[in-house]
Design an enzyme around this catalytic site. Structure first.
Site, mmCIF file in Angstrom:
data_model
loop_
_atom_site.group_PDB
_atom_site.id
_atom_site.type_symbol
_atom_site.label_atom_id
_atom_site.label_comp_id
_atom_site.label_asym_id
_atom_site.label_seq_id
_atom_site.Cartn_x
_atom_site.Cartn_y
_atom_site.Cartn_z
ATOM 1 C CD GLU A 1 -3.747 3.516 15.558
ATOM 2 O OE1 GLU A 1 -2.859 3.395 16.237
ATOM 3 O OE2 GLU A 1 -3.519 3.715 14.059
ATOM 4 C CE LYS B 1 0.854 -1.713 9.736
ATOM 5 N NZ LYS B 1 -0.475 -2.012 10.514
ATOM 6 C CG ASP C 1 -3.476 -4.268 14.379
ATOM 7 O OD1 ASP C 1 -4.051 -4.531 15.046
ATOM 8 O OD2 ASP C 1 -3.818 -3.755 12.944
ATOM 9 N NE ARG D 1 -1.781 -1.506 3.710
ATOM 10 C CZ ARG D 1 -2.274 -1.597 4.915
ATOM 11 N NH1 ARG D 1 -3.726 -1.325 5.144
ATOM 12 N NH2 ARG D 1 -1.675 -2.382 5.827
ATOM 13 C CG HIS E 1 -2.101 -0.512 15.250
ATOM 14 N ND1 HIS E 1 -3.381 -0.640 15.540
ATOM 15 C CD2 HIS E 1 -2.170 -0.370 14.000
ATOM 16 C CE1 HIS E 1 -4.214 -0.481 14.514
ATOM 17 N NE2 HIS E 1 -3.383 -0.377 13.666
ATOM 18 C CE1 TYR F 1 -5.370 2.525 10.118
ATOM 19 C CE2 TYR F 1 -4.472 2.118 8.213
ATOM 20 C CZ TYR F 1 -5.493 2.122 8.891
ATOM 21 O OH TYR F 1 -6.707 2.266 8.111
#
Length: 363
Positions: A117, A74, A270, A15, A95, A93
């Site tokens: 998120e 990510k 994750d 991605r 996490h 993202y």
């Protein structure tokens, strides 16, 4: 504003943070978009596509990271830590609840880190930037689960849909949120026997309006989890606690009681995972066998379908990226949902849920 779009470095993460169409919108608004060469190739976007959209192609990581706003998919890996800098905005993202080292580095370097998120729309409790990837991950969880149930992949040799005269496979889904709902859609479509367990009775009532009698809906407690997991051919972890580590719902002892060759796919990996025996894996080496059960723990599952996933993500992130580009950090004052996405700012851990995971890092 100068906006950097790095090439993702996580294993087989194809991605990209910005599609050419969104790059064009930003360019038309007067911003400069810098894309690391080959960043979009895995998602089907060539350097020429970005050039035609008005973006600039840069040859190195350093060149693309040295921008006011960096948009990724990510979390930064350790090899990228050196590029993070004070007064920079990182939008991706993160996490963090499952990654103390990254959390500490973000605090130390002084970056403003906004996590997709945890961007949350007030009142509706909606997570607009997590939802599109949750939809994809939920659907993929059953596709991958069905694959690894094949005998040649180490599974029991069960066809989830069964055939006339042979009962279908059983899919147990822990969590009835977006991931669990989408997993159930695919499992039902395949003809599997499906159970969803959730602690929210209102959510279970809503799921009944969607699935009716095609899915067995159970209140999630230890007794129901134990009974369901023992009999599962495919167990899907779909638990989400905003900003926090996922709770362990299935112990090693319970995994031992599953049939040999059963499959576990933990989408919550994750956020630490909700299965005790589940460890993060990668697209290169997606599974391992423990206690006789096939475990799948890839934390970036949507990276398997980057053409679809990049566009789905950008459909949701575009308005927020536009606001950050136009207003910088003042966008946090005008958009409460975006402000809730801030995890680290001014050398401080600021998101309440992540603070509860790392109380010793709260200044």
């Amino acid at each position: 504003m100068e906006i950097g779009i790095p090439k993702e470095t996580k294993d087989q993460e194809f991605r990209v943070g910005l599609s050419p169409s969104v790059a064009r919108v930003l360019r038309e608004s007067g911003h400069r978009v810098y894309v690391e060469t080959q960043a979009g190739v895995g998602a089907g976007f060539s350097d020429d596509d970005y050039l035609h959209a008005g973006a600039e192609i840069v040859p190195t990581q350093e060149a693309v990271w040295n921008r006011e706003l960096v948009v990724k998919v990510k979390e930064p890996l350790e090899s990228e830590y050196k590029f993070l800098q004070k007064e920079q905005i990182l939008f991706t993202y993160l996490h963090l609840a499952a990654d103390r080292k990254l959390t500490e580095h973000l605090i130390d370097c002084g970056v403003t880190a906004i996590a997709y998120e945890t961007v949350e729309q007030s009142g509706a409790n909606k997570l607009p930037l997590l939802t599109p990837m949750s939809i994809i991950a939920g659907r993929l969880s059953v596709q991958f689960g069905a694959r690894y149930l094949e005998r040649q992949q180490g599974g029991r040799g069960v066809l989830l849909g069964g055939v006339p005269g042979v009962k279908p496979g059983k899919v147990v889904i822990l969590g009835g949120g977006v991931v669990g709902t989408e997993a159930a859609r695919i499992a039902v479509g395949m003809g599997a026997s499906v159970q969803i367990l959730d602690v929210n009775v209102d959510r279970l009532s809503y799921l009944e309006t969607i699935f009716g009698s095609r899915v067995e809906l159970l209140y999630s407690n230890s007794a129901h989890i134990e009974a369901a997991v023992k009999d599962a051919d495919l167990l899907i972890g779909a638990v989400l606690v905003l900003g926090k580590r996922a709770p362990i719902l299935v112990s090693r002892t319970l995994v031992k009681q599953m049939r040999a060759g059963s499959v576990i796919v933990d989408v919550a990996v994750d956020q630490g995972g909700c299965i005790e025996t589940l460890n993060p894996t990668s697209h290169t080496n997606p599974v391992y066998i423990e206690e006789g059960v096939v475990h799948y723990g890839v934390p970036n599952m949507p990276g398997a379908v980057p053409w679809t996933a990049t566009q789905a993500l950008n459909n949701s992130t575009q308005p927020y990226i536009q606001q950050l580009a136009n207003l910088g950090l003042k966008a946090l004052e005008t958009n409460p949902a975006l402000a809730k996405g801030v995890n680290v700012q001014n050398h401080r851990l600021v998101h309440p849920a992540v603070q509860s995971v790392f109380p010793d890092l709260v200044s």
